[in-house]
Design a protein around this motif. Structure first.
Motif, PDB file in Angstrom:
ATOM      1  N   THR A  41       0.254   3.901 -16.633  1.00 46.52           N
ATOM      2  CA  THR A  41       0.769   2.752 -17.365  1.00 46.52           C
ATOM      3  C   THR A  41      -0.228   1.595 -17.316  1.00 46.52           C
ATOM      4  O   THR A  41      -0.947   1.413 -16.323  1.00 46.52           O
ATOM      5  N   GLU A  43       0.560  -1.528 -17.412  1.00 42.34           N
ATOM      6  CA  GLU A  43       1.152  -2.704 -16.769  1.00 42.34           C
ATOM      7  C   GLU A  43       0.514  -2.919 -15.405  1.00 42.34           C
ATOM      8  O   GLU A  43       0.351  -1.999 -14.616  1.00 42.34           O
ATOM      9  N   VAL A  57       5.524  -5.614 -29.163  1.00 36.37           N
ATOM     10  CA  VAL A  57       5.719  -4.989 -27.852  1.00 36.37           C
ATOM     11  C   VAL A  57       4.755  -3.809 -27.707  1.00 36.37           C
ATOM     12  O   VAL A  57       4.755  -2.881 -28.529  1.00 36.37           O
ATOM     13  N   TRP A  58       3.958  -3.845 -26.652  1.00 34.79           N
ATOM     14  CA  TRP A  58       3.059  -2.741 -26.328  1.00 34.79           C
ATOM     15  C   TRP A  58       3.798  -1.701 -25.499  1.00 34.79           C
ATOM     16  O   TRP A  58       4.609  -2.047 -24.637  1.00 34.79           O
ATOM     17  N   ARG A  59       3.509  -0.430 -25.743  1.00 34.96           N
ATOM     18  CA  ARG A  59       4.163   0.631 -24.983  1.00 34.96           C
ATOM     19  C   ARG A  59       3.119   1.650 -24.520  1.00 34.96           C
ATOM     20  O   ARG A  59       2.122   1.895 -25.191  1.00 34.96           O
ATOM     21  N   HIS A  60       3.401   2.230 -23.350  1.00 35.17           N
ATOM     22  CA  HIS A  60       2.599   3.330 -22.830  1.00 35.17           C
ATOM     23  C   HIS A  60       3.259   4.604 -23.343  1.00 35.17           C
ATOM     24  O   HIS A  60       4.348   4.974 -22.921  1.00 35.17           O
ATOM     25  N   ALA A  61       2.635   5.277 -24.299  1.00 31.49           N
ATOM     26  CA  ALA A  61       3.305   6.380 -24.992  1.00 31.49           C
ATOM     27  C   ALA A  61       2.334   7.522 -25.238  1.00 31.49           C
ATOM     28  O   ALA A  61       1.112   7.339 -25.273  1.00 31.49           O
ATOM     29  N   TYR A  69      -1.646  10.123 -22.992  1.00 32.31           N
ATOM     30  CA  TYR A  69      -1.018   8.835 -23.271  1.00 32.31           C
ATOM     31  C   TYR A  69      -2.029   7.867 -23.885  1.00 32.31           C
ATOM     32  O   TYR A  69      -3.244   8.049 -23.778  1.00 32.31           O
ATOM     33  N   SER A  74       4.140  -0.648 -31.228  1.00 32.52           N
ATOM     34  CA  SER A  74       5.440  -0.001 -31.403  1.00 32.52           C
ATOM     35  C   SER A  74       6.295  -0.576 -32.520  1.00 32.52           C
ATOM     36  O   SER A  74       7.307   0.026 -32.892  1.00 32.52           O
ATOM     37  N   GLU A  75       5.922  -1.744 -33.073  1.00 31.53           N
ATOM     38  CA  GLU A  75       6.783  -2.372 -34.079  1.00 31.53           C
ATOM     39  C   GLU A  75       5.960  -2.808 -35.294  1.00 31.53           C
ATOM     40  O   GLU A  75       4.780  -3.159 -35.167  1.00 31.53           O
ATOM     41  N   ASP A 380       3.365   0.288 -37.665  1.00 36.01           N
ATOM     42  CA  ASP A 380       3.588   0.660 -36.279  1.00 36.01           C
ATOM     43  C   ASP A 380       2.897   2.001 -36.050  1.00 36.01           C
ATOM     44  O   ASP A 380       2.241   2.543 -36.945  1.00 36.01           O
TER      45      ASP A 380
END
Length: 534
Positions: A41, A43, A57-61, A69, A74-75, A380
C-alpha cells in the motif's frame, strides 16, 4: 600452548566492512536510483494532498486481469494530487538519467492527463500535503489527451542565467498517446551529450537535442541577435516591386460598360415547348384541413406539385433566350504593370545583439527531490505502476521486459479473444456440444446421425445460432420418439446426395469422405476438423 582468540572489536569492524562492501556492490549493480512497484500500500509512503481542490480518492488496487497492484485513479471528473519525497536527491547534471513508468488507461482516455511531475527541491517550510499545481518541478513527463490535445508531454523548467526566472520549455513535436486500453510504459532518457530520447513501450518515438532551437519551444538558448524594437520603416520606403505604367493610356475602343453576358440571339425555342403550362400546379389530391379557419389562417390554397406535363416536354412557361459570354466584354481598364524604379525591397528592422543571450554546454537542470502526480481528469480507471528512476538504460529496459511486457501481451491477447468472442463457443456451449455428439451415437438415431452431425458442425462455426440448432435436433429426436411410440414406418430423412468429386486427402493419405463414412457406420461420432478445441 595458549589458543589465540580473535579480537572482538576487530571482528565487528571486519563484519561491518564486509556488509558495507556487499551493500555497495548490490547498490552499484542495481542502478535503480528509485523504484516503486506498488506491491505494498502507498499509505505512509506517498502523501495525498489535503488541499480542497483535490477531492479525487487514490486507491491501492490490482490492474484489471492481473495480480500486481498499482496506484489507481478511482473517480471521474476529479482533481488528484499525491507526492513521494525521495530519500536522496537525484542530480540530472551528471551521466545518464532514465525516467520511466507504466500507466494503464483501463477505461480509455478521452479527456485527462496521466503524467508525472519530477519536483525540484521546494522552498523551506514546504510540506508534502501542500502539493498542488504551483509546486515547482524540474520535468513533467507523460500522456495527456483532451480535445485537440493528444501528446506525450516532455516539459522541463530551466532557470534563465541572465534573468533568474524559470522558463518552461516544451518538446515541440511530442509523440501521440496510444488509443487503446492496454498497459503502456513511457520512458525518457536524458543523456550527457544533451540528447533526449522518448520511448513508448520501448520503441523510440522522439530523439531530440536540448540545445537545438528546432526541438523545444521556446528554445533553451535565446538567439544571438534580435530585431531592434525601436527601428521604424522610413516613410519614403517603397516596397512595391511593380507599379502601373504612368504613361499608359486606355485605348479609344475600350468599352468598360459592355456587359459580361448577353442574350444568345441565335438560340431557338425548342420544339414542343409548352408556353401556357406552369412549372407547378395545385395538388389535385389536397383537401382543406377541417380545422382551417379562413379568418385566422387566411384563405386556404392547395400546396403546389411539379407539373407532370412539363416533365414530358422540353420546358414550360415563358421561353427566354439563354445568356452567353459577350465577346466585346473587356471589363475595367487598368494600366499594365512595369518595374518600380524606386523599389527598395521588403523592409525589415535591423538586427541588434540580444542582451539576454547566453550559451550553455549542457542544461543546468534542477535536481529531483520528489515525484508527484497532479492531474485533472474526466476518466477513472487510470493505474500508475512501476515508477523507475535509473542511471542505466539497460536497467530500465529490464523492467520493461520483466514487469511490463508480459502484462501488455496478456491484455492484447484477451482483447483479441474478446473481439473474436462471437465466433468462439462459450464453455457452456462446448459442454452442450459434447453431450450432443454422444446423443448422435444413440443407435435408434442412426438414420438421422449425419443430419445431426451437420447441424453440430454449423453450430460450432456459428455459436450464436446454437439455440436454433438445439431446437432442430430436438425436433429430430421428438419425431423419432413419436415414430417409435406410435409405430409405423420410420420417417425417411432427406440427406443430400453425396458429391462424386474427389475428397481432399488427409495427413494419413485417406480421403476425408472415407473417414466420415467409416466413422458413421462403425464407430462413435468423429469430431469435425472445424471444431474449436481448448
Amino acid at each position: 600452548m595458549m589458543e589465540t582468540r580473535p579480537n572482538p572489536l576487530l571482528v565487528r569492524v571486519a563484519t561491518v566492512l564486509i556488509v558495507c562492501c556487499v551493500a555497495f556492490r548490490i547498490r552499484a549493480s542495481d542502478n535503480a536510483i528509485f523504484y516503486e512497484p506498488f506491491d505494498e500500500t502507498f499509505e505512509g509512503r506517498w502523501t495525498a494532498s489535503d488541499i480542497d481542490d483535490y477531492q479525487g480518492v487514490w486507491r491501492h488496487a490490482k490492474s484489471e486481469g492481473h495480480d500486481d497492484y498499482g496506484l489507481l485513479v478511482s473517480e471521474k471528473a476529479r482533481k488528484y494530487a499525491i507526492v513521494k519525497e525521495l530519500d536522496e536527491i537525484v542530480s540530472l547534471k551528471d551521466g545518464t538519467v532514465v525516467l520511466q513508468y507504466e500507466v494503464r488507461l483501463q477505461n480509455g482516455l478521452e479527456c485527462g492527463g496521466a503524467y508525472l511531475k519530477y519536483l525540484r527541491p521546494q522552498d523551506a517550510g514546504w510540506k508534502a500535503k501542500e502539493f498542488d499545481n504551483e509546486s515547482p518541478y524540474s520535468i513533467m513527463f507523460g500522456p495527456d489527451k483532451c480535445g485537440l490535445t493528444n501528446k506525450v508531454h516532455f516539459i522541463f523548467k530551466h532557470k534563465n542565467p541572465k534573468s533568474g526566472e524559470y522558463v518552461e520549455h516544451h518538446l515541440k513535436y511530442p509523440p501521440a498517446v496510444p488509443s487503446d486500453k492496454f498497459s503502456h510504459v513511457y520512458t525518457a532518457i536524458l543523456r550527457p551529450d544533451n540528447e533526449l530520447r522518448i520511448l513508448v513501450d520501448g520503441e523510440e518515438k522522439s530523439a531530440v537535442n536540448f540545445l537545438s532551437s528546432e526541438d523545444f519551444e521556446p528554445p533553451l538558448m535565446p538567439a544571438k541577435t534580435i530585431t531592434d524594437p525601436d527601428d521604424k520603416k522610413p516613410e519614403d520606403w517603397d516596397e512595391r516591386e511593380k507599379i502601373p505604367d504612368p504613361d499608359a493610356v486606355k485605348p479609344d475602343d475600350w468599352d468598360e460598360d459592355a456587359p459580361m453576358q448577353i442574350e444568345d440571339e441565335e438560340a431557338v425555342k425548342p420544339e414542343g415547348w409548352l408556353n401556357d403550362e406552369p412549372e407547378e400546379i395545385d395538388d389535385p389530391d389536397a383537401t382543406k384541413p377541417e380545422d382551417w379557419n379562413d379568418e385566422e389562417d387566411g384563405g386556404w390554397e392547395p400546396p403546389k406539385i411539379p407539373n407532370m406535363k412539363c416533365q414530358m416536354a422540353p420546358g414550360c412557361g415563358e421561353w427566354k433566350r439563354p445568356m452567353k459570354i459577350n465577346p466585346a466584354y473587356k471589363g475595367k481598364w487598368q494600366a499594365p504593370l512595369i518595374d518600380n524604379p524606386n523599389y527598395k525591397g521588403t523592409w525589415k528592422p535591423r538586427e541588434i545583439p540580444n542582451l539576454d543571450y547566453f550559451e550553455l554546454d549542457r542544461p543546468d537542470f534542477e535536481p529531483i527531490a520528489a515525484i508527484g502526480i497532479e492531474i485533472w481528469t474526466m476518466q477513472d480507471g487510470i493505474l500508475f505502476d512501476n515508477i523507475v528512476i535509473a542511471s542505466d538504460e539497460k536497467k530500465a529496459e529490464s523492467y520493461r521486459k520483466t514487469a511490463w511486457k508480459s502484462k501488455f501481451e496478456k491484455e492484447k491477447k484477451k482483447a483479441e479473444e474478446e473481439a473474436a468472442g462471437l465466433d468462439a463457443p462459450s464453455a457452456f456451449q462446448k459442454k452442450v456440444f459434447d453431450l450432443l455428439y454422444k446423443v448422435a451415437d444413440i443407435p435408434f438415431l442412426k438414420a438421422h446421425k449425419q443430419k445431426i452431425l451437420d447441424l453440430l458442425e454449423k453450430a460450432e462455426k456459428q455459436p450464436m445460432i446454437t439455440i436454433g440448432v438445439l431446437a432442430s435436433i430436438a425436433v429430430v429426436i421428438l419425431t423419432v420418439c413419436l415414430s417409435v411410440l406410435f409405430g409405423g414406418k420410420k420417417p425417411e430423412v432427406n440427406v443430400p446426395e453425396r458429391r462424386t468429386e474427389a475428397a481432399p486427402r488427409t495427413s494419413d493419405n485417406r480421403s476425408d469422405r472415407g473417414v466420415k463414412e467409416d466413422d458413421a457406420a462403425t464407430g462413435p461420432a468423429r469430431r469435425r476438423s472445424t471444431r474449436r478445441e481448448t
